[in-house]
Each structure stands twice: as structure tokens, then as C-alpha cells.
Write a protein that holds these residues in place. Structure first.
Motif, short mmCIF file in Angstrom:
data_model
loop_
_atom_site.label_atom_id
_atom_site.label_comp_id
_atom_site.label_asym_id
_atom_site.label_seq_id
_atom_site.Cartn_x
_atom_site.Cartn_y
_atom_site.Cartn_z
N ASP A 91 0.66 -1.02 -0.23
CA ASP A 91 -0.18 -0.10 -0.13
C ASP A 91 0.56 1.28 0.01
N PHE A 92 2.04 0.84 -0.16
CA PHE A 92 3.41 2.72 -0.15
C PHE A 92 2.84 3.65 -1.58
N SER A 93 2.79 4.68 -0.97
CA SER A 93 2.45 5.77 -1.77
C SER A 93 3.23 6.20 -1.65
N LEU A 94 4.35 6.70 -3.16
CA LEU A 94 5.33 7.71 -2.65
C LEU A 94 4.53 9.41 -2.19
N GLY A 95 3.80 9.63 -2.88
CA GLY A 95 2.94 10.94 -3.03
C GLY A 95 3.24 11.55 -1.22
N LEU A 96 1.96 10.07 -0.70
CA LEU A 96 1.83 10.23 1.02
C LEU A 96 2.97 10.00 1.55
N PHE A 97 3.97 9.60 1.23
CA PHE A 97 5.43 9.98 2.04
C PHE A 97 6.10 10.97 2.16
N PHE A 98 6.31 11.32 0.67
CA PHE A 98 6.88 13.05 0.50
C PHE A 98 6.10 13.90 1.73
N TRP A 99 4.72 13.83 1.30
CA TRP A 99 4.16 15.13 2.34
C TRP A 99 4.60 14.73 3.77
N GLN A 100 3.83 13.61 3.61
CA GLN A 100 3.98 13.00 5.31
C GLN A 100 5.71 13.39 5.96
N THR A 101 6.98 12.88 4.84
CA THR A 101 8.05 13.34 5.59
C THR A 101 8.23 15.25 5.40
N LEU A 102 8.12 16.33 4.28
CA LEU A 102 7.25 17.92 4.71
C LEU A 102 6.64 18.12 6.04
N LEU A 103 5.71 17.32 5.95
CA LEU A 103 5.23 17.79 7.64
C LEU A 103 6.18 17.37 8.37
N PHE A 104 6.07 15.75 8.87
CA PHE A 104 7.26 15.86 9.80
C PHE A 104 8.50 16.89 10.14
N ILE A 105 9.18 16.93 8.70
CA ILE A 105 10.03 17.94 8.57
C ILE A 105 9.71 19.87 9.31
N GLY A 106 8.99 19.22 9.20
CA GLY A 106 8.08 20.90 8.93
C GLY A 106 7.79 21.77 10.69
N LEU A 107 6.88 20.01 10.91
CA LEU A 107 7.07 20.01 12.55
C LEU A 107 7.99 19.96 13.58
N VAL A 108 8.97 19.56 12.95
CA VAL A 108 10.43 19.40 13.77
C VAL A 108 10.47 20.80 13.76
N LEU A 109 10.45 21.68 13.04
CA LEU A 109 11.24 22.63 12.56
C LEU A 109 10.77 23.75 13.34
N LEU A 110 9.62 24.05 13.58
CA LEU A 110 8.22 24.48 14.56
C LEU A 110 8.63 23.75 15.96
N LEU A 111 8.46 22.85 15.90
CA LEU A 111 9.09 22.26 17.46
C LEU A 111 10.63 23.02 17.59
N ARG A 112 10.96 22.88 16.63
CA ARG A 112 12.08 23.52 17.35
C ARG A 112 12.34 25.06 17.65
N LYS A 113 11.58 25.60 16.81
CA LYS A 113 11.66 26.96 17.05
C LYS A 113 10.95 27.85 17.57
N PHE A 114 9.62 26.75 18.11
CA PHE A 114 8.32 27.61 19.35
C PHE A 114 8.46 26.73 21.06
N ALA A 115 9.15 25.70 20.51
CA ALA A 115 9.47 24.52 21.69
C ALA A 115 10.22 23.87 22.18
N TRP A 116 10.86 23.66 21.57
CA TRP A 116 12.44 23.07 21.60
C TRP A 116 13.53 24.36 22.52
N LYS A 117 13.54 25.51 22.30
CA LYS A 117 14.33 25.94 22.43
C LYS A 117 13.85 26.86 23.48
#
Length: 166
Positions: free
Chosen positions: A7-33
Motif C-alpha cells: 500500500d506504499f504511496s510515494l506522494g503520501l510519503f513525501f507529504w508526511q516527510t515534509l509535514l514531519f520536517i515542518g513539525l520538527v522545525l516548528l517545534l525547534r523554533k517554538f517549543a524546543w528552544k
């Protein structure tokens, strides 16, 4: 697991990875620091508290040493005061004994002087009484001797004879 691979979908994987990186960046900026800053502040607070506790412990040891020193000094001062009080007491007792001895000797001398004075007064009184008695006896003897005219003449002659001899 096989179904996941099928059931692997490359598009879904891309958007999930992008959202994960965005979430990590947001967390780094607003929560992690802020979380890291709070953890660092907490760590600094703990270090400062430990340092303050260590300083308090050292200060407590210094205070304990100072209090022991003060206690020793107070005990030494108390012993010195007690020793001085004993010396003063002994000196007062010795002075009192000496003063009592001096007063006793003075009273004895006064009593002896009073006794001597009374003795002299008594001797003088006895002499006075003896003289009075002697005069009274002599008066009676002379009256007895002078009662007769011939005895009077004989007494006058005897007295005149005594005067010439002296």
C-alpha cells in the motif's frame, strides 16, 4: 508488514516527510528552544542551589567553629572570674581575720588600760580611806591622850623635841 509495503504511496510519503520536517522545525523554533532554555535554567538553578547549600554548609561549619571558640572563651572567662572571686573571698577572709585580731588586741589593750585605771582609782580610794581612818584613829588617840593636862604637856614636849631633831 507486507501489506504496508504493497500500500506504499510515494506522494503520501513525501507529504508526511515534509509535514514531519515542518513539525520538527516548528517545534525547534517554538517549543524546543524554550524547553531547552527552561531545562538549562533549571540546571543552573539546581547548580546554584547546590552551590548555595555548599556555601551554607561551609558557613555552618564556620559558625560551629566560631561558636565552639566562643564557648571555650566563655568557659575560660568563667574560670578566670571564679578564680578571681575565690581570691577576693580569701583576701576578704584574711583581711577580716586580721581586722578582727587588731580590733581584739585593741579591745584587750583598752580593757587592760581600764583595769589599770580602775586599779589606780581603787588604790587611791583605799589610800584615802586608810588616811581618813588613820586621821580618825589619831584623833581618837590624841583625844584620849589630851584628856589629861599632864599628858597634853608631855605630848607638846615630845613634839617640840621632834621638831628640834628634824
Amino acid at each position: 508488514m507486507e501489506q504496508l509495503i504493497e500500500d506504499f504511496s510515494l506522494g503520501l510519503f513525501f507529504w508526511q516527510t515534509l509535514l514531519f520536517i515542518g513539525l520538527v522545525l516548528l517545534l525547534r523554533k517554538f517549543a524546543w528552544k524554550p524547553i531547552l532554555n527552561m531545562v538549562n535554567e533549571r540546571e543552573e538553578g539546581i547548580k546554584n542551589a547546590l552551590a548555595a547549600a555548599e556555601d551554607a554548609k561551609k558557613e555552618m561549619q564556620n559558625v560551629t567553629a566560631d561558636s565552639e571558640k566562643l564557648l571555650k572563651e566563655a568557659r575560660a572567662e568563667r574560670e578566670a572570674m571564679l578564680k578571681e572571686a575565690r581570691e577576693i573571698k580569701d583576701k576578704l577572709i584574711a583581711d577580716s581575720k586580721e581586722q578582727a585580731k587588731v580590733e581584739g588586741d585593741k579591745m584587750i589593750k583598752q580593757a587592760q588600760a581600764a583595769i589599770e585605771s580602775e586599779k589606780k582609782a581603787a588604790v587611791a580610794d583605799i589610800k584615802s580611806q586608810v588616811a581618813n581612818l588613820s586621821v580618825d584613829i589619831a584623833e581618837k588617840v590624841i583625844k584620849e591622850q589630851l584628856s589629861d593636862k599632864s599628858k597634853q604637856l608631855k605630848l607638846v614636849d615630845d613634839l617640840l623635841g621632834d621638831i628640834k631633831l628634824n
